[in-house]
Design a protein around this motif. Structure first.
Motif, PDB file in Angstrom:
ATOM      1  N   GLU A  62      -3.891  -2.805   7.729  1.00 60.48           N
ATOM      2  CA  GLU A  62      -3.843  -4.122   8.345  1.00 60.48           C
ATOM      3  C   GLU A  62      -3.226  -5.113   7.378  1.00 60.48           C
ATOM      4  O   GLU A  62      -3.499  -5.097   6.182  1.00 60.48           O
ATOM      5  CB  GLU A  62      -5.242  -4.570   8.736  1.00 60.48           C
ATOM      6  CG  GLU A  62      -5.228  -5.552   9.878  1.00 60.48           C
ATOM      7  CD  GLU A  62      -6.615  -5.792  10.439  1.00 60.48           C
ATOM      8  OE1 GLU A  62      -7.061  -6.938  10.343  1.00 60.48           O
ATOM      9  OE2 GLU A  62      -7.197  -4.844  10.975  1.00 60.48           O
ATOM     10  N   TYR A  63      -2.352  -5.957   7.916  1.00 57.98           N
ATOM     11  CA  TYR A  63      -1.707  -6.999   7.130  1.00 57.98           C
ATOM     12  C   TYR A  63      -1.668  -8.251   7.976  1.00 57.98           C
ATOM     13  O   TYR A  63      -1.090  -8.250   9.068  1.00 57.98           O
ATOM     14  CB  TYR A  63      -0.292  -6.566   6.724  1.00 57.98           C
ATOM     15  CG  TYR A  63       0.446  -7.606   5.927  1.00 57.98           C
ATOM     16  CD1 TYR A  63       0.180  -7.783   4.578  1.00 57.98           C
ATOM     17  CD2 TYR A  63       1.399  -8.416   6.527  1.00 57.98           C
ATOM     18  CE1 TYR A  63       0.845  -8.741   3.839  1.00 57.98           C
ATOM     19  CE2 TYR A  63       2.082  -9.382   5.796  1.00 57.98           C
ATOM     20  CZ  TYR A  63       1.800  -9.539   4.459  1.00 57.98           C
ATOM     21  OH  TYR A  63       2.468 -10.490   3.723  1.00 57.98           O
ATOM     22  N   GLN A  64      -2.298  -9.300   7.504  1.00 55.31           N
ATOM     23  CA  GLN A  64      -2.378 -10.576   8.212  1.00 55.31           C
ATOM     24  C   GLN A  64      -2.817 -10.392   9.665  1.00 55.31           C
ATOM     25  O   GLN A  64      -2.232 -10.955  10.584  1.00 55.31           O
ATOM     26  CB  GLN A  64      -1.036 -11.315   8.134  1.00 55.31           C
ATOM     27  CG  GLN A  64      -0.657 -11.716   6.720  1.00 55.31           C
ATOM     28  CD  GLN A  64       0.664 -12.476   6.646  1.00 55.31           C
ATOM     29  OE1 GLN A  64       1.435 -12.512   7.592  1.00 55.31           O
ATOM     30  NE2 GLN A  64       0.904 -13.084   5.503  1.00 55.31           N
ATOM     31  N   GLY A  65      -3.832  -9.557   9.845  1.00 55.23           N
ATOM     32  CA  GLY A  65      -4.394  -9.348  11.165  1.00 55.23           C
ATOM     33  C   GLY A  65      -3.634  -8.397  12.068  1.00 55.23           C
ATOM     34  O   GLY A  65      -4.030  -8.172  13.204  1.00 55.23           O
ATOM     35  N   ARG A  66      -2.533  -7.841  11.579  1.00 57.43           N
ATOM     36  CA  ARG A  66      -1.731  -6.918  12.386  1.00 57.43           C
ATOM     37  C   ARG A  66      -1.785  -5.530  11.768  1.00 57.43           C
ATOM     38  O   ARG A  66      -1.805  -5.378  10.555  1.00 57.43           O
ATOM     39  CB  ARG A  66      -0.281  -7.381  12.448  1.00 57.43           C
ATOM     40  CG  ARG A  66      -0.119  -8.739  13.129  1.00 57.43           C
ATOM     41  CD  ARG A  66       1.307  -9.148  13.208  1.00 57.43           C
ATOM     42  NE  ARG A  66       2.017  -8.220  14.085  1.00 57.43           N
ATOM     43  CZ  ARG A  66       3.335  -8.190  14.191  1.00 57.43           C
ATOM     44  NH1 ARG A  66       4.085  -9.002  13.499  1.00 57.43           N
ATOM     45  NH2 ARG A  66       3.909  -7.346  14.993  1.00 57.43           N
ATOM     46  N   LYS A  67      -1.781  -4.523  12.630  1.00 55.65           N
ATOM     47  CA  LYS A  67      -1.767  -3.147  12.139  1.00 55.65           C
ATOM     48  C   LYS A  67      -0.343  -2.722  11.818  1.00 55.65           C
ATOM     49  O   LYS A  67       0.588  -3.039  12.547  1.00 55.65           O
ATOM     50  CB  LYS A  67      -2.348  -2.187  13.177  1.00 55.65           C
ATOM     51  CG  LYS A  67      -3.846  -2.149  13.180  1.00 55.65           C
ATOM     52  CD  LYS A  67      -4.325  -0.981  13.992  1.00 55.65           C
ATOM     53  CE  LYS A  67      -5.829  -0.847  13.801  1.00 55.65           C
ATOM     54  NZ  LYS A  67      -6.334   0.367  14.383  1.00 55.65           N
ATOM     55  N   ARG A  68      -0.227  -2.021  10.701  1.00 54.67           N
ATOM     56  CA  ARG A  68       1.061  -1.453  10.309  1.00 54.67           C
ATOM     57  C   ARG A  68       0.878   0.033  10.068  1.00 54.67           C
ATOM     58  O   ARG A  68      -0.166   0.463   9.590  1.00 54.67           O
ATOM     59  CB  ARG A  68       1.567  -2.075   9.007  1.00 54.67           C
ATOM     60  CG  ARG A  68       2.089  -3.461   9.149  1.00 54.67           C
ATOM     61  CD  ARG A  68       2.639  -3.934   7.830  1.00 54.67           C
ATOM     62  NE  ARG A  68       3.258  -5.231   7.970  1.00 54.67           N
ATOM     63  CZ  ARG A  68       3.561  -6.021   6.971  1.00 54.67           C
ATOM     64  NH1 ARG A  68       3.280  -5.656   5.729  1.00 54.67           N
ATOM     65  NH2 ARG A  68       4.130  -7.183   7.174  1.00 54.67           N
ATOM     66  N   LYS A  69       1.917   0.795  10.373  1.00 52.30           N
ATOM     67  CA  LYS A  69       1.927   2.223  10.094  1.00 52.30           C
ATOM     68  C   LYS A  69       2.660   2.413   8.769  1.00 52.30           C
ATOM     69  O   LYS A  69       3.842   2.107   8.659  1.00 52.30           O
ATOM     70  CB  LYS A  69       2.641   2.969  11.223  1.00 52.30           C
ATOM     71  CG  LYS A  69       2.645   4.469  11.069  1.00 52.30           C
ATOM     72  CD  LYS A  69       3.316   5.100  12.281  1.00 52.30           C
ATOM     73  CE  LYS A  69       3.277   6.587  12.248  1.00 52.30           C
ATOM     74  NZ  LYS A  69       3.896   7.161  13.461  1.00 52.30           N
ATOM     75  N   TYR A  70       1.927   2.876   7.781  1.00 49.39           N
ATOM     76  CA  TYR A  70       2.496   3.085   6.455  1.00 49.39           C
ATOM     77  C   TYR A  70       2.893   4.541   6.273  1.00 49.39           C
ATOM     78  O   TYR A  70       2.225   5.447   6.770  1.00 49.39           O
ATOM     79  CB  TYR A  70       1.491   2.686   5.371  1.00 49.39           C
ATOM     80  CG  TYR A  70       1.354   1.198   5.219  1.00 49.39           C
ATOM     81  CD1 TYR A  70       2.150   0.495   4.322  1.00 49.39           C
ATOM     82  CD2 TYR A  70       0.438   0.491   5.979  1.00 49.39           C
ATOM     83  CE1 TYR A  70       2.026  -0.881   4.185  1.00 49.39           C
ATOM     84  CE2 TYR A  70       0.305  -0.881   5.848  1.00 49.39           C
ATOM     85  CZ  TYR A  70       1.104  -1.562   4.952  1.00 49.39           C
ATOM     86  OH  TYR A  70       0.991  -2.910   4.821  1.00 49.39           O
ATOM     87  N   TYR A  71       3.980   4.736   5.540  1.00 46.62           N
ATOM     88  CA  TYR A  71       4.488   6.074   5.239  1.00 46.62           C
ATOM     89  C   TYR A  71       4.224   6.380   3.774  1.00 46.62           C
ATOM     90  O   TYR A  71       4.445   5.535   2.913  1.00 46.62           O
ATOM     91  CB  TYR A  71       5.984   6.157   5.549  1.00 46.62           C
ATOM     92  CG  TYR A  71       6.250   6.001   7.025  1.00 46.62           C
ATOM     93  CD1 TYR A  71       6.271   7.105   7.862  1.00 46.62           C
ATOM     94  CD2 TYR A  71       6.433   4.740   7.588  1.00 46.62           C
ATOM     95  CE1 TYR A  71       6.482   6.963   9.225  1.00 46.62           C
ATOM     96  CE2 TYR A  71       6.633   4.591   8.955  1.00 46.62           C
ATOM     97  CZ  TYR A  71       6.668   5.708   9.763  1.00 46.62           C
ATOM     98  OH  TYR A  71       6.861   5.566  11.110  1.00 46.62           O
ATOM     99  N   HIS A  72       3.761   7.610   3.531  1.00 50.77           N
ATOM    100  CA  HIS A  72       3.413   8.077   2.190  1.00 50.77           C
ATOM    101  C   HIS A  72       4.105   9.417   1.970  1.00 50.77           C
ATOM    102  O   HIS A  72       4.083  10.282   2.851  1.00 50.77           O
ATOM    103  CB  HIS A  72       1.892   8.233   2.091  1.00 50.77           C
ATOM    104  CG  HIS A  72       1.431   8.855   0.829  1.00 50.77           C
ATOM    105  ND1 HIS A  72       1.328   8.143  -0.350  1.00 50.77           N
ATOM    106  CD2 HIS A  72       1.061  10.126   0.545  1.00 50.77           C
ATOM    107  CE1 HIS A  72       0.908   8.966  -1.301  1.00 50.77           C
ATOM    108  NE2 HIS A  72       0.733  10.165  -0.786  1.00 50.77           N
ATOM    109  N   ILE A  73       4.701   9.603   0.804  1.00 49.80           N
ATOM    110  CA  ILE A  73       5.384  10.861   0.518  1.00 49.80           C
ATOM    111  C   ILE A  73       4.354  11.945   0.175  1.00 49.80           C
ATOM    112  O   ILE A  73       3.364  11.673  -0.503  1.00 49.80           O
ATOM    113  CB  ILE A  73       6.433  10.682  -0.608  1.00 49.80           C
ATOM    114  CG1 ILE A  73       7.389  11.878  -0.666  1.00 49.80           C
ATOM    115  CG2 ILE A  73       5.768  10.421  -1.946  1.00 49.80           C
ATOM    116  CD1 ILE A  73       8.639  11.627  -1.477  1.00 49.80           C
TER     117      ILE A  73
END
Length: 105
Positions: A62-73
């Motif tokens: 979550e960033y500033q109340g919004r969900k984000r899909k993060y990518y990890h190697i």
């Protein structure tokens, strides 16, 4: 940029970016746009392909109340990145050699 960018080069750039720090789609696209005219509709299938190949994993944040899909190697992604780095070094050395007139068949 004048030169076209292949999907393999875009995959290489993505893996290199997320090796340094996990990232989300929009951030990845903005960085890649520095060298390639790419639309999000082109980027997301490449991200999905990398995920399906086992090179990336994802998680929600979550960033500033919004969900984000993060990518990890992943570990496999690091291995693929190492392979692509070696291929890139050979490719650019050969291109530079041809341009400089050092390589000719």
């Amino acid at each position: 940029m004048y030169f076209p960018t292949s999907s393999t080069v875009i995959e290489f750039l993505i893996l290199a970016m997320v090796k340094e720090q996990d990232s989300y789609g929009y951030e990845i696209s903005q960085t890649i746009k520095l060298v390639a005219s790419i639309k999000e509709s082109t980027l997301y299938p490449i991200l999905k392909k990398l995920e399906q190949a086992g090179y990336l994993s994802t998680y929600s944040g979550e960033y500033q109340g919004r969900k984000r899909k993060y990518y990890h190697i992943t570990e496999e992604g690091v291995e693929q990145l190492t392979f692509l780095e070696q291929e890139w070094a050979t490719y650019t050395t050969t291109i530079d050699g041809i341009i400089a007139g050092r390589i000719r068949k």
